[in-house]
Design a protein around this motif. Structure first.
Motif, mmCIF file in Angstrom:
data_model
loop_
_atom_site.group_PDB
_atom_site.id
_atom_site.type_symbol
_atom_site.label_atom_id
_atom_site.label_comp_id
_atom_site.label_asym_id
_atom_site.label_seq_id
_atom_site.Cartn_x
_atom_site.Cartn_y
_atom_site.Cartn_z
ATOM 1 N N HIS A 144 0.836 -1.197 0.000
ATOM 2 C CA HIS A 144 0.000 0.000 0.000
ATOM 3 C C HIS A 144 0.875 1.253 0.000
ATOM 4 O O HIS A 144 1.989 1.253 0.539
ATOM 5 C CB HIS A 144 -0.902 0.035 1.241
ATOM 6 C CG HIS A 144 -2.065 -0.909 1.169
ATOM 7 N ND1 HIS A 144 -2.846 -1.050 0.051
ATOM 8 C CD2 HIS A 144 -2.599 -1.748 2.102
ATOM 9 C CE1 HIS A 144 -3.797 -1.933 0.285
ATOM 10 N NE2 HIS A 144 -3.671 -2.380 1.518
ATOM 11 N N ASP A 145 0.334 2.296 -0.565
ATOM 12 C CA ASP A 145 0.984 3.609 -0.496
ATOM 13 C C ASP A 145 0.457 4.327 0.745
ATOM 14 O O ASP A 145 -0.380 5.226 0.678
ATOM 15 C CB ASP A 145 0.679 4.419 -1.761
ATOM 16 C CG ASP A 145 1.370 5.782 -1.770
ATOM 17 O OD1 ASP A 145 2.291 5.986 -0.947
ATOM 18 O OD2 ASP A 145 0.982 6.643 -2.577
ATOM 19 N N SER A 175 -2.276 -5.844 -5.135
ATOM 20 C CA SER A 175 -1.815 -4.458 -5.040
ATOM 21 C C SER A 175 -2.454 -3.582 -6.112
ATOM 22 O O SER A 175 -1.828 -2.635 -6.601
ATOM 23 C CB SER A 175 -0.284 -4.414 -5.159
ATOM 24 O OG SER A 175 0.339 -5.171 -4.152
ATOM 25 N N HIS A 176 -3.710 -3.872 -6.446
ATOM 26 C CA HIS A 176 -4.370 -3.129 -7.519
ATOM 27 C C HIS A 176 -4.516 -1.640 -7.183
ATOM 28 O O HIS A 176 -4.608 -0.806 -8.078
ATOM 29 C CB HIS A 176 -5.755 -3.719 -7.786
ATOM 30 C CG HIS A 176 -6.716 -3.552 -6.638
ATOM 31 N ND1 HIS A 176 -6.743 -4.424 -5.569
ATOM 32 C CD2 HIS A 176 -7.655 -2.604 -6.395
ATOM 33 C CE1 HIS A 176 -7.666 -4.021 -4.720
ATOM 34 N NE2 HIS A 176 -8.238 -2.931 -5.179
ATOM 35 N N ALA A 177 -4.519 -1.307 -5.881
ATOM 36 C CA ALA A 177 -4.692 0.092 -5.485
ATOM 37 C C ALA A 177 -3.362 0.843 -5.391
ATOM 38 O O ALA A 177 -3.356 2.038 -5.069
ATOM 39 C CB ALA A 177 -5.418 0.175 -4.142
ATOM 40 N N LEU A 178 -2.245 0.175 -5.671
ATOM 41 C CA LEU A 178 -0.952 0.841 -5.572
ATOM 42 C C LEU A 178 -0.824 1.881 -6.681
ATOM 43 O O LEU A 178 -0.893 1.547 -7.868
ATOM 44 C CB LEU A 178 0.171 -0.191 -5.692
ATOM 45 C CG LEU A 178 1.598 0.316 -5.421
ATOM 46 C CD1 LEU A 178 1.746 0.760 -3.968
ATOM 47 C CD2 LEU A 178 2.614 -0.780 -5.742
ATOM 48 N N PRO A 179 -0.625 3.149 -6.344
ATOM 49 C CA PRO A 179 -0.571 4.192 -7.376
ATOM 50 C C PRO A 179 0.628 4.028 -8.301
ATOM 51 O O PRO A 179 1.712 3.587 -7.877
ATOM 52 C CB PRO A 179 -0.469 5.491 -6.573
ATOM 53 C CG PRO A 179 -0.899 5.158 -5.195
ATOM 54 C CD PRO A 179 -0.537 3.718 -4.983
ATOM 55 N N HIS A 180 0.456 4.412 -9.547
ATOM 56 C CA HIS A 180 1.544 4.344 -10.519
ATOM 57 C C HIS A 180 2.726 5.198 -10.071
ATOM 58 O O HIS A 180 3.890 4.818 -10.283
ATOM 59 C CB HIS A 180 1.049 4.803 -11.886
ATOM 60 C CG HIS A 180 2.134 4.889 -12.918
ATOM 61 N ND1 HIS A 180 2.713 3.771 -13.476
ATOM 62 C CD2 HIS A 180 2.761 5.976 -13.473
ATOM 63 C CE1 HIS A 180 3.646 4.149 -14.340
ATOM 64 N NE2 HIS A 180 3.687 5.467 -14.355
ATOM 65 N N GLN A 181 2.442 6.315 -9.417
ATOM 66 C CA GLN A 181 3.518 7.206 -9.002
ATOM 67 C C GLN A 181 4.433 6.561 -7.973
ATOM 68 O O GLN A 181 5.644 6.799 -7.959
ATOM 69 C CB GLN A 181 2.921 8.504 -8.426
ATOM 70 C CG GLN A 181 3.956 9.573 -8.094
ATOM 71 C CD GLN A 181 4.785 9.965 -9.306
ATOM 72 O OE1 GLN A 181 4.247 10.155 -10.398
ATOM 73 N NE2 GLN A 181 6.099 10.070 -9.128
ATOM 74 N N PHE A 182 3.864 5.721 -7.101
ATOM 75 C CA PHE A 182 4.664 5.001 -6.107
ATOM 76 C C PHE A 182 5.687 4.112 -6.805
ATOM 77 O O PHE A 182 6.870 4.090 -6.443
ATOM 78 C CB PHE A 182 3.739 4.159 -5.225
ATOM 79 C CG PHE A 182 4.423 3.424 -4.102
ATOM 80 C CD1 PHE A 182 4.446 3.951 -2.824
ATOM 81 C CD2 PHE A 182 5.038 2.196 -4.320
ATOM 82 C CE1 PHE A 182 5.063 3.274 -1.780
ATOM 83 C CE2 PHE A 182 5.659 1.511 -3.294
ATOM 84 C CZ PHE A 182 5.670 2.059 -2.021
ATOM 85 N N GLN A 184 6.619 4.356 -10.022
ATOM 86 C CA GLN A 184 7.479 5.161 -10.883
ATOM 87 C C GLN A 184 8.632 5.775 -10.101
ATOM 88 O O GLN A 184 9.765 5.857 -10.598
ATOM 89 C CB GLN A 184 6.661 6.264 -11.567
ATOM 90 C CG GLN A 184 7.408 6.979 -12.683
ATOM 91 C CD GLN A 184 7.727 6.061 -13.846
ATOM 92 O OE1 GLN A 184 6.836 5.365 -14.343
ATOM 93 N NE2 GLN A 184 8.984 6.040 -14.275
#
Length: 467
Positions: A144-145, A175-182, A184
């Motif tokens: 998770h972020d 981890s479908h909720a993990l943001p792309h920015q995390f 990246q």
């Protein structure tokens, strides 16, 4: 006109349901699962067709082909870089069939550290990662972020900037909720990070075959495995399930090489290459440890068979903790037979649900277990998520496997089965305290429940092959 359109749509749905039912009969792993899907698809395609697209697929030829045809080749490459030491001599004969089934071995000389909650676990993991000098391998089902996720992110960024090679796998569904920015941010710094999926081409309809493993290996010498993911809830910071009760394990010794092999197999599928691998050192401890890596691509249902074999090995005591108590017939029969052998069989389950359907089905299985002489306890302070097994006075397992169909047949799982009296005594003390914070389930829990709740339990159990 509208009536004709609706009629045509209904016919098309039923035809699609029949075709999907034929697919389910041919491909679902268990007769119970095939029957449940086929019945629902034929009679109620409006309700079951879409869920079947997401949950019904039972084969994934790409991964199976790689797993079976290239696994030996990949392990040969890995073995040129890993040295796990000699096998444990005869001390673990009771579990020889498990090792033979998995093509693995017990390793002697492990030093084990039991990590009894989230704070102890992540303090240890983050500290050891922070000391890395060569390479870090990280694999979790959920990242998770949040506060804990960002703590992990920061320590990985610090290590990669210090010249350490860092590889991270996370499950694309968990981890479908993990943001792309995390992700990246880690990639931009030089961390090799990828989502795990059983097919290299994205399939939005595929929700089965989740990689539920939790592995951390640092410099090839220190390894972690257990039940905790990366998220604030695992530190007990998210009511109403807090405090969160979970267990992890730190390993130092030759068995760490097998944790690396498991990670390397999944990494090789995702990337086509091997991660950095380093030989494990001789262990400074006394435990004999077998790394138990199971999954749906195995020729046998290795996770279910692991539990059956471990249960059959018990002669005096069998204590199990699991958040999801939905055993298959083989495991339930093994538990019943253990009771007839005079074994003290206890199962610790939650008193609060995180998944309501599974919780309802677990309640019915708990009732059946109590009637069979199995003692079942509900943990009271918070949600119990630990996956621990204690056999007699000398054997304990800590890992990611639950007692449910997903772990038995659909998830990639991993654990460590260790034979050592000192370690088993630590696990006994930990579980004894857990049982002291639990109340024992009696037949009255089911018998005095409202009729509609009991009906819901039975309905939920009909779907246990897909829960």
């Amino acid at each position: 006109m509208l009536t004709t359109l609706i009629g045509t749509l209904v016919v098309m749905l039923h035809v699609a349901g029949v075709l999907a039912a034929m697919h389910a009969v041919m491909n679902t792993r268990t007769p119970q699962g095939a029957f449940a899907w086929a019945l629902g698809l034929v009679l109620l395609p409006y309700v079951t067709l879409v869920p079947y697209l997401y949950l019904g697929r039972s084969r994934f030829h790409g991964y199976v082909d790689l797993h079976r045809l290239r696994r030996e080749q990949m392990q040969t490459l890995a073995n040129t870089q890993l040295s796990a030491g000699p096998a444990a001599p005869g001390a673990c004969a009771r579990y020889g069939e498990i090792a033979h089934m998995l093509g693995a071995q017990f390793h002697e000389g492990q030093q084990l550290r039991l990590l009894v909650n989230g704070e102890a676990t992540f303090n240890a993991i983050l500290r050891v990662i922070g000391e890395a000098r060569h390479c870090v391998l990280v694999q979790f089902f959920i990242i998770h972020d949040d506060l804990l996720g960002r703590r992990l992110q920061q320590v990985l960024l610090e290590r990669v900037r210090a010249g350490v090679e860092v590889c991270v796998l996370y499950d694309g569904i968990g981890s479908h909720a993990l943001p792309h920015q995390f992700v990246q941010t880690l990639q931009d710094a030089g961390v090799h990070i990828h989502p795990f999926a059983t097919q290299r081409r994205s399939n939005r309809f595929q929700l089965n075959f989740r990689n539920h493993r939790k592995i951390v290996v640092v410099d090839g010498t220190r390894g972690f495995v257990g039940g905790l993911n990366v998220g604030d809830e695992y530190l007990g910071m998210k009511p109403p399930l807090s405090p969160w009760r979970d267990t992890h394990l730190e390993i130092e010794g030759p068995a760490v090489a097998d944790l690396q092999r498991s990670f390397a197999e999944d990494w090789h599928w995702v990337t086509g290459a091997l991660p950095p691998l380093r030989p494990a050192r001789p262990g400074p401890g006394s435990a004999h440890t077998l790394i138990v890596a199971t999954g749906p691509a195995d020729r046998q249902e290795t996770c279910s068979l692991f539990f059956v074999a471990a249960i059959h090995a018990a002669r005096r005591r069998l204590w199990i903790t699991t958040p999801y108590f939905v055993p298959d017939q083989a495991v339930m029969s093994a538990l019943r037979l253990a009771v007839f052998r005079g074994v003290d069989v206890r199962v610790l389950i939650p008193s609060r649900p995180d998944h309501h359907a599974v919780f309802l089905a677990s309640g019915l299985y708990a009732h059946d277990a109590v009637r069979a002489g199995i003692r079942v306890f509900r943990y009271q302070p918070g949600f119990v998520h630990e996956k621990v097994l204690l056999v007699d006075d000398d054997t304990a397992s800590v890992g990611s496997m639950n007692l449910d169909n997903r772990s038995f047949r659909l998830n990639f799982e991993i654990g460590a089965l260790s034979v050592d009296r000192d370690f088993a005594s630590q696990v006994e003390a930990m579980l004894q305290e857990d049982f002291e914070h639990a109340h024992e389930v009696t037949e009255a829990e089911y018998l005095k429940a409202p009729y509609l709740r009991r009906l819901a339990m039975h309905v939920a159990r009909l779907f246990d092959p897909v829960l």
